[in-house]
Enzyme design. Structure first.
Site, mmCIF file in Angstrom:
data_model
loop_
_atom_site.group_PDB
_atom_site.id
_atom_site.type_symbol
_atom_site.label_atom_id
_atom_site.label_comp_id
_atom_site.label_asym_id
_atom_site.label_seq_id
_atom_site.Cartn_x
_atom_site.Cartn_y
_atom_site.Cartn_z
ATOM 1 N N LYS A 191 0.932 -1.285 0.163
ATOM 2 C CA LYS A 191 -0.030 -0.062 0.144
ATOM 3 C C LYS A 191 0.865 1.202 -0.103
ATOM 4 O O LYS A 191 1.644 1.460 0.886
ATOM 5 C CB LYS A 191 -0.930 -0.009 1.195
ATOM 6 C CG LYS A 191 -1.998 1.126 1.101
ATOM 7 C CD LYS A 191 -2.455 1.829 2.211
ATOM 8 C CE LYS A 191 -1.666 2.819 2.859
ATOM 9 N NZ LYS A 191 -1.870 4.026 1.998
ATOM 10 N N GLU A 265 9.756 0.471 10.793
ATOM 11 C CA GLU A 265 10.700 1.466 10.572
ATOM 12 C C GLU A 265 10.078 2.813 10.826
ATOM 13 O O GLU A 265 9.401 3.149 9.791
ATOM 14 C CB GLU A 265 11.473 1.179 9.112
ATOM 15 C CG GLU A 265 12.812 1.835 8.863
ATOM 16 C CD GLU A 265 12.580 3.125 8.487
ATOM 17 O OE1 GLU A 265 12.719 4.256 9.146
ATOM 18 O OE2 GLU A 265 12.650 3.514 7.232
ATOM 19 N N CYS A 299 13.662 9.980 7.317
ATOM 20 C CA CYS A 299 13.372 9.391 8.594
ATOM 21 C C CYS A 299 14.700 9.538 9.481
ATOM 22 O O CYS A 299 14.649 9.678 10.536
ATOM 23 C CB CYS A 299 13.023 7.921 8.431
ATOM 24 S SG CYS A 299 13.925 6.966 7.468
ATOM 25 N N GLU A 396 10.357 14.930 16.087
ATOM 26 C CA GLU A 396 10.576 14.756 14.432
ATOM 27 C C GLU A 396 9.794 15.778 13.815
ATOM 28 O O GLU A 396 8.789 15.928 13.559
ATOM 29 C CB GLU A 396 10.316 13.422 13.965
ATOM 30 C CG GLU A 396 10.493 13.223 12.520
ATOM 31 C CD GLU A 396 10.253 11.538 11.889
ATOM 32 O OE1 GLU A 396 9.408 11.120 12.177
ATOM 33 O OE2 GLU A 396 11.266 11.067 11.417
HETATM 34 P P1 NDP Z 1 1.815 7.726 8.511
HETATM 35 O O1 NDP Z 1 2.582 7.053 9.384
HETATM 36 O O2 NDP Z 1 0.447 8.169 8.814
HETATM 37 O O3 NDP Z 1 2.057 7.120 7.001
HETATM 38 C C1 NDP Z 1 2.691 6.210 6.828
HETATM 39 C C2 NDP Z 1 1.802 5.137 5.966
HETATM 40 O O4 NDP Z 1 1.081 4.501 6.703
HETATM 41 C C3 NDP Z 1 1.100 5.685 4.761
HETATM 42 O O5 NDP Z 1 1.044 4.714 3.699
HETATM 43 C C4 NDP Z 1 -0.299 5.844 5.403
HETATM 44 O O6 NDP Z 1 -1.247 5.993 4.551
HETATM 45 C C5 NDP Z 1 -0.393 4.602 6.242
HETATM 46 N N1 NDP Z 1 -1.171 4.550 7.401
HETATM 47 C C6 NDP Z 1 -1.772 5.701 7.837
HETATM 48 N N2 NDP Z 1 -2.604 5.264 8.979
HETATM 49 C C7 NDP Z 1 -2.365 3.837 9.136
HETATM 50 C C8 NDP Z 1 -3.110 2.992 9.897
HETATM 51 N N3 NDP Z 1 -3.797 3.429 10.920
HETATM 52 N N4 NDP Z 1 -2.642 1.723 9.755
HETATM 53 C C9 NDP Z 1 -1.895 1.410 8.819
HETATM 54 N N5 NDP Z 1 -1.399 2.110 7.886
HETATM 55 C C10 NDP Z 1 -1.545 3.484 7.937
HETATM 56 O O7 NDP Z 1 2.500 8.965 8.487
HETATM 57 P P2 NDP Z 1 2.008 10.531 7.956
HETATM 58 O O8 NDP Z 1 2.066 10.324 6.332
HETATM 59 O O9 NDP Z 1 0.884 11.083 8.546
HETATM 60 O O10 NDP Z 1 3.449 11.718 8.497
HETATM 61 C C11 NDP Z 1 3.152 11.950 9.960
HETATM 62 C C12 NDP Z 1 4.532 12.035 10.480
HETATM 63 O O11 NDP Z 1 5.220 10.610 10.523
HETATM 64 C C13 NDP Z 1 5.498 12.723 9.710
HETATM 65 O O12 NDP Z 1 5.602 14.396 9.877
HETATM 66 C C14 NDP Z 1 6.875 12.220 10.038
HETATM 67 O O13 NDP Z 1 7.321 12.832 11.033
HETATM 68 C C15 NDP Z 1 6.573 10.976 10.258
HETATM 69 N N6 NDP Z 1 6.924 9.996 9.242
HETATM 70 C C16 NDP Z 1 7.981 9.159 9.255
HETATM 71 C C17 NDP Z 1 8.413 8.493 8.137
HETATM 72 C C18 NDP Z 1 9.702 7.563 8.305
HETATM 73 O O14 NDP Z 1 10.185 7.199 7.173
HETATM 74 N N7 NDP Z 1 10.086 7.267 9.429
HETATM 75 C C19 NDP Z 1 7.763 8.482 6.745
HETATM 76 C C20 NDP Z 1 6.687 9.080 6.885
HETATM 77 C C21 NDP Z 1 6.174 9.832 7.877
HETATM 78 P P3 NDP Z 1 -1.806 7.254 4.113
HETATM 79 O O15 NDP Z 1 -0.651 8.027 3.523
HETATM 80 O O16 NDP Z 1 -2.693 6.807 2.893
HETATM 81 O O17 NDP Z 1 -2.436 8.107 5.222
#
Ligand code: NDP
Length: 486
Positions: A191, A265, A299, A396
């Site tokens: 996904k 991760e 990240c 972060e």
């Molecule tokens: P999320 O953790 O919400 O998104 C990461 C992935 O998980 C996306 O594909 C998202 O889908 C999906 N997702 C969201 N909610 C759920 C759930 N309940 N169960 C399973 N999958 C889910 O990150 P955000 O995009 O909201 O970013 C928020 C913060 O997270 C950022 O500001 C940053 O600080 C951190 N972040 C860290 C990352 C890393 O690589 N460590 C990467 C991204 C974010 P969808 O996008 O469709 O909502």
């Protein structure tokens, strides 16, 4: 006597050098990719994906629902048996084919990655896409040697693996997850994030072109609810997630008590440590690379800069001078260093934390530059006078914002670096190899770079400690999460 001509100072500006997107042929609408075919989502739902630099709609993309998830799991289950039964060498050949097709379509993939996500074309062209192909090449080679990668133990694939990736490195994260999963004989359901689904959907086309057996890879575009449904679906044998710590915790809770493998991760607040004996100019380049690469949507970004007091003034001055040379703007322009913030939501998160930094008393400096009228942008920002308890030193930010703190001794540097709930990465800048190893051994961080930063390689393991998650991706270590051993 000849008089030396007066020297005039020339200021050279860059001419725009935009990458043309003319040859990119995207469909108007994308469905779900299940059983080797694109189909309309059973949920009946879709939403446009938008270019964050222009706010223009690019394509309509399906939002997979629970029925789509259940169907994909059923199809993947059937496909997985045959996939695992193939000679490992044959599985490897499919991965090689995917890698080569990614290289053939590299330019198109880079442009689409930049249009959908906002990152500079220089990065998607030179880093994201080549590295994604390199991961497929790497794991193609592992397919028939897995026993060597896991210390010769008996092993078998998990079965059907659910993989959820974020928006900061959409295709690269898909490759990190799919390549080892397939090499080990699993079928995968991926996904992508809702703001950046397009390159994963192009990868689905590549799987078709590679004649990958139908059902071995499914791509379910969707939102958070799709991800939540996927991890809770009956028949999933393993989940691999990259994203926020909050969602990681939710997934871990949802899987508690179930015999489902899990790797997470998650976020980070990584320390980039500059010692007084470092080559300062080199370190400044590393600081810039550590935090402004991909707008800081990384990240493992070196967002906590720790500088030894004796060189702090010098580092700060040189860093600020260098930052002012960064070019923010059109991500498709080959001269651009800092592209668009991935979404309005992410921009709000960055602005909120930056405002908290100012309220708590840190000194903010943001470079002066032209901000495009449309789209989401945040100019490179440096915070000094930062205390370890300030939110900008703890949380972060996931944006182009670096918080500078100082230290006096090596012991203090280690203590400050480890003073975080996260433990994903760190950087050490010193001319003394012995010191670098001594410090690295005491840092609670999954990856420690010496005199470099944000350097990725498919042969190297990546992953975190503490609230940065668990499990490793990349290299031989990246095979282990995709097999059960006995
Ligand atoms: P999320 O953790 O919400 O998104 C990461 C992935 O998980 C996306 O594909 C998202 O889908 C999906 N997702 C969201 N909610 C759920 C759930 N309940 N169960 C399973 N999958 C889910 O990150 P955000 O995009 O909201 O970013 C928020 C913060 O997270 C950022 O500001 C940053 O600080 C951190 N972040 C860290 C990352 C890393 O690589 N460590 C990467 C991204 C974010 P969808 O996008 O469709 O909502």
């Amino acid at each position: 006597m000849a008089v030396a001509p007066e020297r005039t100072r020339l200021t050279w500006d860059y001419s725009p050098a935009p990458e043309s997107a003319d040859h990119v042929r995207l469909r108007d609408a994308y469905g779900v990719f299940v059983g080797g075919e694109f189909a309309d989502p059973r949920s009946g739902k879709s939403a446009p994906t938008v270019n964050p630099a222009t706010e223009a709609k690019i394509a309509k993309v399906a939002i997979a629902g629970e029925e789509d998830v259940a169907h994909a799991v059923k199809v993947a289950r059937e496909a997985q048996r045959k996939w695992a039964a193939l000679p490992a060498l044959e599985r490897g050949k499919y991965l090689f084919r995917i890698a080569r097709l990614m290289q053939e379509r590299a330019r198109e993939l880079a442009i689409v990655e930049t249009m959908d996500g906002g990152k500079p074309i220089r990065e998607s062209r030179d880093i994201d896409i080549p590295l994604a192909a390199a991961h497929f090449f790497h794991y193609a080679g592992w397919a028939d040697k897995i026993g060597y990668g896991i210390a010769g133990r008996e092993h078998r694939p998990h079965g059907v693996v659910a993989q959820i990736v974020p928006w900061n490195f959409p295709l690269l994260m898909a490759a990190w997850k799919l390549a080892p999963a397939l090499a080990c004989g699993n079928a995968a359901i991926l996904k992508p994030a809702d703001t950046t689904p397009l390159t994963a959907l192009l990868l689905a086309e590549i799987c078709q072109e590679a004649e990958l057996p139908p059902g071995v890879v499914s791509i379910l575009p969707g939102n958070g609810a799709t991800g939540a449904a996927l991890v809770r679906a009956e028949g999933i044998d393993k989940v691999a997630f990259t994203g926020s710590t909050a969602v990681g915790k939710d997934i871990q809770a949802a899987l508690a008590g179930r015999d489902v493998g899990l790797t997470l991760e998650l976020g980070g607040k990584s320390a980039n440590i500059v010692f007084e004996d470092a080559s300062i100019d080199q370190a400044v380049e590393g600081i810039v690379q550590g935090i402004f690469f991909n707008q800081g949507h990384v990240c493992c970004a070196g967002s906590r800069l720790l500088v030894q007091e004796s060189v702090a003034e010098q580092v700060e001055a040189k860093l600020w001078e260098r930052m002012q040379k960064l070019r923010l703007g059109d991500p498709l322009d080959k001269n651009t260093d800092v592209g668009a913030v991935n979404s309005g939501e992410q921009l709000t998160r960055i602005e909120t934390l930056v405002a908290a930094g100012e309220d708590e008393g840190a000194t903010r400096r943001t470079i002066a530059c032209d901000i495009p009228e449309r789209g989401h942008w945040f100019a490179p920002t440096l915070f000094t006078e930062v205390s370890p308890v300030h939110r900008i030193a703890v949380e972060e930010i996931f944006g182009p914002v670096v918080s500078m703190l100082t230290f006096r001794t090596q012991a203090e540097a280690i203590e400050k670096a480890n003073n975080s709930k996260y433990g994903l990465a760190a950087g050490i800048w010193t001319d003394k190899g012995g010191k670098a190893f001594e410090v690295a051994a005491q840092l609670k961080a999954g990856v420690v770079w010496q005199n470099t930063y944000n350097h990725f390689d498919p042969t190297a393991a990546f992953g975190g400690y503490k609230e940065s998650g668990f499990g490793r991706e990349g290299g031989a270590a990246g095979l282990r999460p995709y097999v059960r051993v006995s």
